[in-house]
Structure formats: structure tokens, C-alpha cells
Scaffold this active site. Sequence first.
Site, PDB file in Angstrom:
ATOM      1  N   LYS A  51      14.642  37.988  17.130  1.00 16.34           N
ATOM      2  CA  LYS A  51      15.139  37.901  15.747  1.00 16.34           C
ATOM      3  C   LYS A  51      14.681  36.604  15.086  1.00 16.34           C
ATOM      4  O   LYS A  51      14.190  36.600  13.957  1.00 16.34           O
ATOM      5  CB  LYS A  51      16.665  37.967  15.742  1.00 16.34           C
ATOM      6  CG  LYS A  51      17.297  37.664  14.383  1.00 16.34           C
ATOM      7  CD  LYS A  51      18.807  37.745  14.439  1.00 16.34           C
ATOM      8  CE  LYS A  51      19.473  36.432  14.725  1.00 16.34           C
ATOM      9  NZ  LYS A  51      19.878  35.679  13.531  1.00 16.34           N
ATOM     10  N   ASN A  52      14.837  35.495  15.798  1.00  9.24           N
ATOM     11  CA  ASN A  52      14.575  34.189  15.189  1.00  9.24           C
ATOM     12  C   ASN A  52      13.090  33.892  15.031  1.00  9.24           C
ATOM     13  O   ASN A  52      12.722  32.902  14.406  1.00  9.24           O
ATOM     14  CB  ASN A  52      15.261  33.084  15.987  1.00  9.24           C
ATOM     15  CG  ASN A  52      16.766  33.109  15.803  1.00  9.24           C
ATOM     16  OD1 ASN A  52      17.290  33.871  14.995  1.00  9.24           O
ATOM     17  ND2 ASN A  52      17.468  32.280  16.551  1.00  9.24           N
ATOM     18  N   CYS A 145      26.858  32.389   8.770  1.00  8.12           N
ATOM     19  CA  CYS A 145      27.982  32.241   9.688  1.00  8.12           C
ATOM     20  C   CYS A 145      28.758  30.962   9.403  1.00  8.12           C
ATOM     21  O   CYS A 145      28.196  29.967   8.970  1.00  8.12           O
ATOM     22  CB  CYS A 145      27.488  32.164  11.134  1.00  8.12           C
ATOM     23  SG  CYS A 145      27.255  33.739  11.903  1.00  8.12           S
ATOM     24  N   ARG A 150      25.006  23.578   7.692  1.00 10.42           N
ATOM     25  CA  ARG A 150      23.596  23.700   8.026  1.00 10.42           C
ATOM     26  C   ARG A 150      22.813  23.460   6.748  1.00 10.42           C
ATOM     27  O   ARG A 150      22.466  24.389   6.044  1.00 10.42           O
ATOM     28  CB  ARG A 150      23.338  25.065   8.646  1.00 10.42           C
ATOM     29  CG  ARG A 150      24.041  25.146   9.989  1.00 10.42           C
ATOM     30  CD  ARG A 150      23.536  26.260  10.806  1.00 10.42           C
ATOM     31  NE  ARG A 150      24.258  27.466  10.454  1.00 10.42           N
ATOM     32  CZ  ARG A 150      24.087  28.609  11.073  1.00 10.42           C
ATOM     33  NH1 ARG A 150      23.219  28.697  12.048  1.00 10.42           N
ATOM     34  NH2 ARG A 150      24.770  29.666  10.734  1.00 10.42           N
ATOM     35  N   PRO A 151      22.579  22.196   6.432  1.00  4.77           N
ATOM     36  CA  PRO A 151      22.068  21.846   5.107  1.00  4.77           C
ATOM     37  C   PRO A 151      20.608  22.228   4.920  1.00  4.77           C
ATOM     38  O   PRO A 151      19.837  22.289   5.870  1.00  4.77           O
ATOM     39  CB  PRO A 151      22.237  20.325   5.069  1.00  4.77           C
ATOM     40  CG  PRO A 151      22.185  19.902   6.493  1.00  4.77           C
ATOM     41  CD  PRO A 151      22.775  21.027   7.296  1.00  4.77           C
ATOM     42  N   ASP A 153      18.849  20.446   2.771  1.00  7.02           N
ATOM     43  CA  ASP A 153      18.266  19.265   2.121  1.00  7.02           C
ATOM     44  C   ASP A 153      16.950  18.839   2.765  1.00  7.02           C
ATOM     45  O   ASP A 153      16.086  18.274   2.095  1.00  7.02           O
ATOM     46  CB  ASP A 153      19.264  18.098   2.087  1.00  7.02           C
ATOM     47  CG  ASP A 153      19.759  17.687   3.451  1.00  7.02           C
ATOM     48  OD1 ASP A 153      19.639  18.501   4.385  1.00  7.02           O
ATOM     49  OD2 ASP A 153      20.279  16.565   3.585  1.00  7.02           O
ATOM     50  N   GLN A 154      16.768  19.112   4.064  1.00  8.91           N
ATOM     51  CA  GLN A 154      15.509  18.736   4.721  1.00  8.91           C
ATOM     52  C   GLN A 154      14.346  19.570   4.186  1.00  8.91           C
ATOM     53  O   GLN A 154      13.224  19.078   4.053  1.00  8.91           O
ATOM     54  CB  GLN A 154      15.625  18.896   6.237  1.00  8.91           C
ATOM     55  CG  GLN A 154      16.709  18.036   6.880  1.00  8.91           C
ATOM     56  CD  GLN A 154      16.527  16.559   6.600  1.00  8.91           C
ATOM     57  OE1 GLN A 154      15.468  16.002   6.850  1.00  8.91           O
ATOM     58  NE2 GLN A 154      17.553  15.923   6.059  1.00  8.91           N
ATOM     59  N   ASP A 333      22.516  28.698  21.251  1.00  7.39           N
ATOM     60  CA  ASP A 333      22.748  30.136  21.122  1.00  7.39           C
ATOM     61  C   ASP A 333      23.127  30.813  22.438  1.00  7.39           C
ATOM     62  O   ASP A 333      23.399  32.014  22.462  1.00  7.39           O
ATOM     63  CB  ASP A 333      21.504  30.821  20.540  1.00  7.39           C
ATOM     64  CG  ASP A 333      21.365  30.584  19.046  1.00  7.39           C
ATOM     65  OD1 ASP A 333      22.306  30.034  18.448  1.00  7.39           O
ATOM     66  OD2 ASP A 333      20.326  30.955  18.476  1.00  7.39           O
ATOM     67  N   ILE A 355      24.966  20.592  18.891  1.00  8.37           N
ATOM     68  CA  ILE A 355      24.162  21.065  17.762  1.00  8.37           C
ATOM     69  C   ILE A 355      25.024  21.385  16.545  1.00  8.37           C
ATOM     70  O   ILE A 355      24.794  20.885  15.457  1.00  8.37           O
ATOM     71  CB  ILE A 355      23.331  22.307  18.166  1.00  8.37           C
ATOM     72  CG1 ILE A 355      22.438  21.982  19.367  1.00  8.37           C
ATOM     73  CG2 ILE A 355      22.510  22.810  16.988  1.00  8.37           C
ATOM     74  CD1 ILE A 355      21.336  20.991  19.101  1.00  8.37           C
TER      75      ILE A 355
END
EC number: 2.5.1.7
Length: 449
Positions: A51-52, A145, A150-151, A153-154, A333, A355
Site C-alpha cells: 500500500k505505502n 488516522c 503528521r505535519p 510543513d516539510q 507499523d 515515531i
Amino acid sequence: MQVTVNEHDAVERVATATPAGNREAHAHGTDKLAIEGGRRLAGEIAVSGAKNAALPILCAGLLSAEPVRLDNVPDLKDVRTTLALLGQMGMREETDGARVVLDASRVDNPVAPYELVKTMRASILVLGPLLARFGYAKVSLPGGCAIGARPVDQHIKGLQAMGAEIHIEHGYIEARAKRLSGARIVTDMITVTGTENLLMAATLADGETVIENAAREPEVTDLAHLLVAMGAKIDGIGTDRLVIQGVERLHGATHAVIPDRIEAGTFLCAVAAAGGDVTLTGMRAHILDAVIDKLREAGATIDEGVDTLRVRMDGRPSAVAIRTSEYPAFPTDMQAQFMALNAVAQGAAQVTETIFENRFMHVQELNRLGANIAVDGNTALVTGVPKLSGASVMATDLRASASLVIAGLCAQGETLVERIYHLDRGYDRMETKLTAVGANVRRISGSEA
């Protein structure tokens, strides 16, 4: 605590998110899994595509006007949502089983609306490709989720370094650039989706881009391999320093998505917890080293073939301490699944999550099944018990739902896992695969419940 943008997470597919093609709509939001525990698992399970890796790879189809042919694409809710999002932009798509052909030659609407983006954080991955190829993108700020900040901004900081003009208002990121320029980008944290977005954008930028502190996950590497097949010039693949020489255009390509290491790890964990002898096919062991090491420490016997993994387990596992971190360390995960394994293990072990904050929501549900888990900040102490007892539990996110399924396989009596739409986001027919190796798992559809 370090917070890392580390997983392409989504929540619920909305009614509009079923794309053309023959991928069927899956679970109703009220579907449940009924699990009768206590059975050993034996047989073979085919591992689906990751998926990822699939989500950024689908978005990479925007970078070329020529067809991109993808194999081993998993049939998941998140994939269908991504295809719906791309379709709304003008992408044409043909699906035949695990093969998807993308044609972005007629993309004319570089907008990702809230209605689709709110259901899936990975939607932010269209930002880089749209900006690089079309010079404009308007993307709603993502949902996803509820497992911590989980920003994005990066992503924004990196694109601004490449010359993009970015405004955020009314919940949308609006980005413009005549042509992006190469730049040296140092991210403040290791971000998987950030690395992927900036990598895709850099392929069509003018000049050289260097991404320092890049994520090294196999899914990032898989995306890079597709981009190279499309004509991108990328050095340092698989390292934390990516060097990209921008090109004028990318062409079509054919690519097979890598196996899902988290799906594979989940099934390995299930066998280690419940006992049995199962062979996983279509899997590359080297992308799962940290998980395999911990399963061996727990007492499982694991044999690695060319594209197979055989796991055997007799008796109770031994408790194993884990600490999540960026690849190649132990993946966040897999934390919830190992919590379920430790719940039935001999001894006690500490589980430390570095994390995400707020990623222990499964603890309360595991304890409902009789587990003995105490949480203190970002650490949980799991004291193994001889037996869990079936009960009704509720999935809170994708990996938490997998941990509850594993616990249910080990519990006496029936376990009912509610809200399994979370599970369907990241696992392709989990109950079918488990039933094939002897588990007693059945789906109760919302209409039956």
C-alpha cells in the site's frame, strides 16, 4: 518526542471514491470480523503489493503524458480513493486485477478537493507532481488516522526552497511555480511522504536537487526505481541523501509494486502468536529484517527463500522488547501487532513508540480481551498471560485493527472486531487469507449486523 510523517494513512472511503474499472467496493462502514480463536495456522499466503509504495507510485503517474503500467497493485480502499482522486483530475485508468494502467495525458484539473483528501493523508502526494508538471496545484489539507500530528510543513518548506509560491487559506494549499528550480533541502525530521513528494517534484525541476535526511524506507526506494524507469536521474537511492538531476520530461514505464512488508510482518506475527507453519509467497525477506530478527528472538523459526518466507511456531512465544524507529530499524507499523504477540508471550517486555504520539489506542481494546498492558507515556509494559478471552473490541486505526485480529486468533471463544473499515484500508482480503490457512474468521456485513 520526535514526530515523523511516516505512513500513508487514510480513514474511510467516501461514496464518491470508487473509480472506474473493475475494483469492487469493499466493506460497508459497519462490517465486523468474527474470530473463533485457538486454531493453529498452516498453509500458504500470497503477499499483496505494498500500500505505502502503491499510493506514491500512482501519484507519480501525473508526471508523464505517456501511459504508466503498474503490476502488483493491491486492491485496497486507499488505492481506490487515490484512483478516484486522480480520475477527478482527468487521469484515465484501466484496471485488470492487480494491473493498473494510468494515462495522464488529459489531466486538466490540478485540484485535490476536501471531499476526497479528508479521507486519506496520502492525497498530499499529488502536490509535488502537479506543481512540477503543470506549474499549479490546489490541494486540501489532509485528514487521516487520529495517531498524532503528521505535519505537511516539510513538504511546503521543500517546495518553497525549489521556488514555489505557496499560500494556505480556507483549508487549501495553493502552489504556483513557472518551473521549479533545483535546491538543497534538509528536512527537520525524517518524513516518508515528504521525501516522496519532493523527490517527484525534483525530477522535473531545473537543475540539481539534493534531499538531505531523506527517508530510506523500501517504499521510497520503489518509487525512485519507477521514476528512473520513467527517465528521471536519481543518485543515492536507498540512502538518506538523494541527488536528483532534473529533466525536461518523463516518459511512460512499466513497474511492479514491491511486496507489502507490513502485511507480511502481520501474518508472520499471527503465526508466531497463534502457532503453526505458514509459508508467505511473493515476499522479499531483506526488507523485513528488523521484524524477522524480533520474531526469531520470540522463538519462531523463519526460513528465507528467494521470494518466500516460512514461519514455524510451537508453544508460547517469548516476550520481546521493541523500540520503533525509522527504517531500517523496527517499523512503527508493526508495533501494535507485536503488542498482541507479547500479550500471550511468556515473560514481560517493554514496547517503546518513538515515531507517533497517541499510537497506543489498541491497548485498551487488548486489555478487554484479558491482556495485561500498562502504558506510561510513549512506553507500554506488556506482561504476557497464558490465555486471552474473546470479547467485542473496536478498531481505532489500521494497524490497531490488525493487532486485534491477531489477539482474536489466540483468544478462547469468539472475538468480534468492529469498525474493520480501518483494516480494509491496508489489508487485501485479510479474512480470506487467514481462512485459507485454517483460521476461523468470517466477515459480518453491516446489513447482517
